[in-house]
Design a protein around this motif. Sequence first.
Motif, PDB file in Angstrom:
ATOM      1  N   LYS A 117      32.141  45.319  64.544  1.00 62.91           N
ATOM      2  CA  LYS A 117      31.167  46.377  64.474  1.00 62.91           C
ATOM      3  C   LYS A 117      29.684  45.753  64.420  1.00 62.91           C
ATOM      4  O   LYS A 117      28.835  46.542  64.712  1.00 62.91           O
ATOM      5  CB  LYS A 117      31.661  47.407  63.078  1.00 62.91           C
ATOM      6  CG  LYS A 117      32.915  48.099  63.384  1.00 62.91           C
ATOM      7  CD  LYS A 117      33.135  48.970  64.759  1.00 62.91           C
ATOM      8  CE  LYS A 117      34.233  49.729  64.943  1.00 62.91           C
ATOM      9  NZ  LYS A 117      34.357  50.345  66.172  1.00 62.91           N
ATOM     10  N   ARG A 118      29.795  44.746  63.599  1.00 58.96           N
ATOM     11  CA  ARG A 118      28.395  44.255  63.325  1.00 58.96           C
ATOM     12  C   ARG A 118      28.451  42.731  63.122  1.00 58.96           C
ATOM     13  O   ARG A 118      29.354  42.277  62.721  1.00 58.96           O
ATOM     14  CB  ARG A 118      27.716  44.843  62.210  1.00 58.96           C
ATOM     15  CG  ARG A 118      28.273  44.751  60.820  1.00 58.96           C
ATOM     16  CD  ARG A 118      27.343  45.974  60.235  1.00 58.96           C
ATOM     17  NE  ARG A 118      27.684  47.337  60.463  1.00 58.96           N
ATOM     18  CZ  ARG A 118      28.644  48.020  60.288  1.00 58.96           C
ATOM     19  NH1 ARG A 118      29.731  47.620  59.553  1.00 58.96           N
ATOM     20  NH2 ARG A 118      28.747  49.240  60.711  1.00 58.96           N
ATOM     21  N   ILE A 149      28.014  46.698  69.493  1.00 64.14           N
ATOM     22  CA  ILE A 149      28.111  45.938  68.279  1.00 64.14           C
ATOM     23  C   ILE A 149      26.817  45.741  67.596  1.00 64.14           C
ATOM     24  O   ILE A 149      25.820  45.129  68.484  1.00 64.14           O
ATOM     25  CB  ILE A 149      28.813  44.589  68.508  1.00 64.14           C
ATOM     26  CG1 ILE A 149      30.314  44.735  68.969  1.00 64.14           C
ATOM     27  CG2 ILE A 149      28.525  43.645  67.103  1.00 64.14           C
ATOM     28  CD1 ILE A 149      30.963  43.595  69.214  1.00 64.14           C
ATOM     29  N   ASP A 150      26.215  45.969  66.428  1.00 55.30           N
ATOM     30  CA  ASP A 150      25.035  45.504  65.953  1.00 55.30           C
ATOM     31  C   ASP A 150      24.759  44.273  65.620  1.00 55.30           C
ATOM     32  O   ASP A 150      25.811  43.694  65.240  1.00 55.30           O
ATOM     33  CB  ASP A 150      24.979  46.426  64.597  1.00 55.30           C
ATOM     34  CG  ASP A 150      24.806  47.899  64.699  1.00 55.30           C
ATOM     35  OD1 ASP A 150      24.446  48.568  65.746  1.00 55.30           O
ATOM     36  OD2 ASP A 150      24.929  48.686  63.704  1.00 55.30           O
ATOM     37  N   ALA A 173      23.887  49.985  70.520  1.00 51.48           N
ATOM     38  CA  ALA A 173      23.823  49.197  68.982  1.00 51.48           C
ATOM     39  C   ALA A 173      22.419  48.892  68.751  1.00 51.48           C
ATOM     40  O   ALA A 173      21.486  48.909  69.434  1.00 51.48           O
ATOM     41  CB  ALA A 173      24.816  47.951  68.935  1.00 51.48           C
ATOM     42  N   THR A 209      19.724  46.138  67.184  1.00 47.03           N
ATOM     43  CA  THR A 209      19.451  44.687  67.258  1.00 47.03           C
ATOM     44  C   THR A 209      18.324  44.234  66.136  1.00 47.03           C
ATOM     45  O   THR A 209      17.236  44.941  66.675  1.00 47.03           O
ATOM     46  CB  THR A 209      19.024  44.077  68.607  1.00 47.03           C
ATOM     47  OG1 THR A 209      20.168  44.781  69.392  1.00 47.03           O
ATOM     48  CG2 THR A 209      18.831  42.658  68.681  1.00 47.03           C
TER      49      THR A 209
END
Length: 258
Positions: A7-8, A109-110, A213, A215
């Motif tokens: 997820k991140r 996805i972060d 997401a 950044t």
Amino acid sequence: QAKGLFKRVFLQSGAPQFVSNMEKILDKKANFLSVTELFGCEGQTTQELVACLKRPTAQDFHNKTNELAKTSALGVMFLPCIDGDFIKGNLKELAQDEQFLWDNGIGDIDVVMGMNEQEGSALLLMLPFLGATDQSLTQPDFFHNILGFCLQLFVLESSEILKQSVDFFYRGAEAGTNASVSKASLIDMYGDCLLSASIVEWMDLLTSVPRSANTYLYVLKHPFVFNSQGPIPGAHHGDELFFQFDNDHFMKELANSE
């Protein structure tokens, strides 16, 4: 196959496309042959040498290549291969391929990535491998050798004008002269070369295509007490780990010393 697994993510210690840049200057065949010599492998073909390298245990292989790494600033570097399966293509091109990002779940996805103020201090650890001393850091020739290495990484065809321009950026009016180079200038240039430039470039790539997401790009400048008495105070390479992944034991130690 890994879609939805993450997820991140924290990306640390450089950026993915730095590996691609290293392809231009790394002698992969020499690396391979140096490892075969470690294990006394003899053979006329690549297949025979590879078969020999499969005989040692994983632990033996690890131990011996670690010994070899102690004799070189870069160690034994085997870069990832684009095999079409695990790594499907050129990393820079994939980062700009919107369809690829979404098909593989990367678009949501972060990403957190950044640099520390004194990243270039890692050069001090490499001086023995470079045949240099602390006094070498102030020599113009040493500065220009490092500068040439950096330009090889990021520029396909360097020029004298480009070298002079980068020299001026870090040394100002003393560029092109035999004046001693300040340690701060060398450390700044080396940190930008190996880490900061590729990190900023990679974040630009990630933000150049539509992603749902977030950044995040950070610069860590915390004046750690345990670095205050060293030759270069400040936040060095890897110091960001104190603030990531719920490192409570590290944070408690910091709280007692800060």
